[in-house]
Design an enzyme around this catalytic site. Structure first.
Site, PDB file in Angstrom:
ATOM      1  N   ARG A   1       0.879  -1.152   0.024  1.00 41.09           N
ATOM      2  CA  ARG A   1       0.137   0.119  -0.111  1.00 41.09           C
ATOM      3  C   ARG A   1       1.004   1.368   0.088  1.00 41.09           C
ATOM      4  O   ARG A   1       2.050   1.092   0.535  1.00 41.09           O
ATOM      5  CB  ARG A   1      -0.774  -0.164   1.349  1.00 41.09           C
ATOM      6  N   LYS A  10      -2.825  -2.025   7.612  1.00 41.47           N
ATOM      7  CA  LYS A  10      -3.842  -1.379   8.375  1.00 41.47           C
ATOM      8  C   LYS A  10      -3.998  -1.875   9.827  1.00 41.47           C
ATOM      9  O   LYS A  10      -3.983  -3.191  10.019  1.00 41.47           O
ATOM     10  CB  LYS A  10      -5.270  -1.677   7.198  1.00 41.47           C
ATOM     11  N   HIS A  41      -1.929   2.046  -5.996  1.00 40.01           N
ATOM     12  CA  HIS A  41      -2.904   0.797  -5.896  1.00 40.01           C
ATOM     13  C   HIS A  41      -2.877  -0.088  -7.253  1.00 40.01           C
ATOM     14  O   HIS A  41      -3.507  -1.326  -6.733  1.00 40.01           O
ATOM     15  CB  HIS A  41      -4.336   1.372  -5.345  1.00 40.01           C
ATOM     16  N   ARG A  53      -0.278  -2.428  -6.666  1.00 39.58           N
ATOM     17  CA  ARG A  53      -0.744  -3.513  -6.196  1.00 39.58           C
ATOM     18  C   ARG A  53      -1.578  -4.492  -6.447  1.00 39.58           C
ATOM     19  O   ARG A  53      -1.439  -5.757  -6.219  1.00 39.58           O
ATOM     20  CB  ARG A  53      -1.531  -2.782  -4.621  1.00 39.58           C
ATOM     21  N   HIS A 108      -4.540  -8.986   3.480  1.00 42.47           N
ATOM     22  CA  HIS A 108      -6.053  -8.823   3.437  1.00 42.47           C
ATOM     23  C   HIS A 108      -6.522  -9.348   4.446  1.00 42.47           C
ATOM     24  O   HIS A 108      -5.669 -10.686   5.068  1.00 42.47           O
ATOM     25  CB  HIS A 108      -6.623  -9.547   2.038  1.00 42.47           C
ATOM     26  N   TYR A 149      -9.661 -10.384  -7.449  1.00 41.78           N
ATOM     27  CA  TYR A 149      -8.655 -10.401  -8.471  1.00 41.78           C
ATOM     28  C   TYR A 149      -8.810 -11.692  -9.356  1.00 41.78           C
ATOM     29  O   TYR A 149      -8.498 -11.298 -10.581  1.00 41.78           O
ATOM     30  CB  TYR A 149      -7.169 -10.276  -7.951  1.00 41.78           C
TER      31      TYR A 149
END
Length: 337
Positions: free
Chosen positions: A163, A188, A260, A263, A286, A295
């Site tokens: 990120r 995160k 992103h 990414r 994730h 994806y």
């Protein structure tokens, strides 16, 4: 000021100063997003009640009011269904905090939590094929210090699927550039993950460190003034080199290429290499494998290959199948229409 108004302020204060940062471990960006959502909600309630925001009370935050607010931001502020759902999620987080600390209005809060999300069409993730990413990575002038920094930054973003905030906050002591080459990323919710580095990436970082003479606790990617690159700064670096790469590949002009997108490109490349989706989930940091599964739906080439493999496995095509050719009179008839 009424007692319930004081209660609302106290709950808002504890939510943003205690619960989100200290208990939940929310990032600064998450806190700001939640702050913006609740600010809009409180202003809307004040307008609806014809009073000042300071006079909004806990009893004003009911299911009817929240539903009207969500309809308002979609109809009057032109928010998409996805943005509406993000605002709803932020409000739900605060309502759950109220439910834990204000049992007097528990039934009211439960009804707010029952407000459903709006079905939104999920846009396919934008990504680049490996040759396009390599084209962009190789644009910077490696003979200059800024160019080498840019080359290393782009290579790192693609290698790690990082990120932009993870790249901006990367410090030298997060890196191990000797074998086994690896990096510790802080994602995160302050979650950490270890990722391997390509030899090419580690070598680029090693040279960058020699050029900057940085200490362990300093950020890796710096601007010309010796300050850490910001999120906007990293986005600018990528945008500049993507625009240059588009001169060799005009297809890139039609894509809005952001950090992103690199990414996403990392995730798709991992999928194309046959990497299991649960490994990719951990690679990207994730929380749910459902996020990573997005994806798979994006990659048409993988779907096409799966369809062809399925067709061959099913054995539905006869070994000596003859191609159907319409009779001449049939073609003549169709052409006469």
């Amino acid at each position: 000021m009424s007692r319930s108004t004081c209660g609302l302020f106290a709950h808002v204060q504890s939510y943003f100063t205690e619960y989100l940062p200290k208990q939940k471990g929310a990032s600064v960006h998450t806190i700001r997003a939640y702050r913006d959502a609740l600010t809009l909600l409180f202003k809307f309630i004040a307008e609806q009640r014809d009073r000042e925001v300071a006079s909004v009370q806990l009893g004003d935050i009911d299911a009817d009011m929240v539903t009207r607010f969500l309809d308002h931001i979609e109809a009057q502020r032109s928010n998409s269904a996805a943005t509406r759902n993000c605002r709803r999620a932020a409000i739900r987080g605060f309502i759950k905090h109220l439910l834990r600390n204000d049992l007097a209005h528990s039934q009211q809060y439960i009804r707010v939590l029952a407000i459903p999300a709006k079905k939104a069409r999920q846009r396919p993730a934008t990504y680049l094929e490996t040759e396009d990413v390599r084209l962009i990575i190789n644009v910077p002038n490696k003979r200059t210090s800024d160019g080498w920094r840019d080359y290393t930054l782009l290579l790192f973003l693609y290698n790690c699927g990082a990120r932009v905030s993870e790249a901006a906050g990367l410090r030298w002591d997060d890196l191990q550039l000797a074998a086994p080459r690896q990096v510790r990323l802080r994602g995160k919710g302050k979650k950490e993950r270890l990722l391997p580095l390509w030899a090419e990436t580690a070598n680029a970082l090693h040279r960058l460190r020699g050029m900057s003479g940085a200490a362990g606790g300093q950020c890796v990617f710096l601007n010309r003034h010796g300050q850490p690159l910001t999120r906007d700064g990293i986005a600018y670096v990528l945008s500049k080199h993507a625009a240059a790469a588009a001169r060799d590949n005009p297809v890139l002009r039609r894509k809005h290429i952001t950090p992103h997108v690199l990414r996403h490109s990392c995730a798709v490349a991992l999928l194309q290499s046959g990497t299991d989706v649960t490994v990719i989930r951990d690679y990207l940091g994730h929380t749910s494998v459902a996020t990573t599964g997005r994806y798979i739906t994006t990659n048409l080439q993988m779907k096409r290959e799966a369809m062809q493999a399925f067709w061959k496995k099913a054995g539905l095509e006869p070994a000596n199948a003859k191609t159907w050719r319409p009779k001449a009179d049939l073609l003549a008839f169709l052409q006469s229409l």
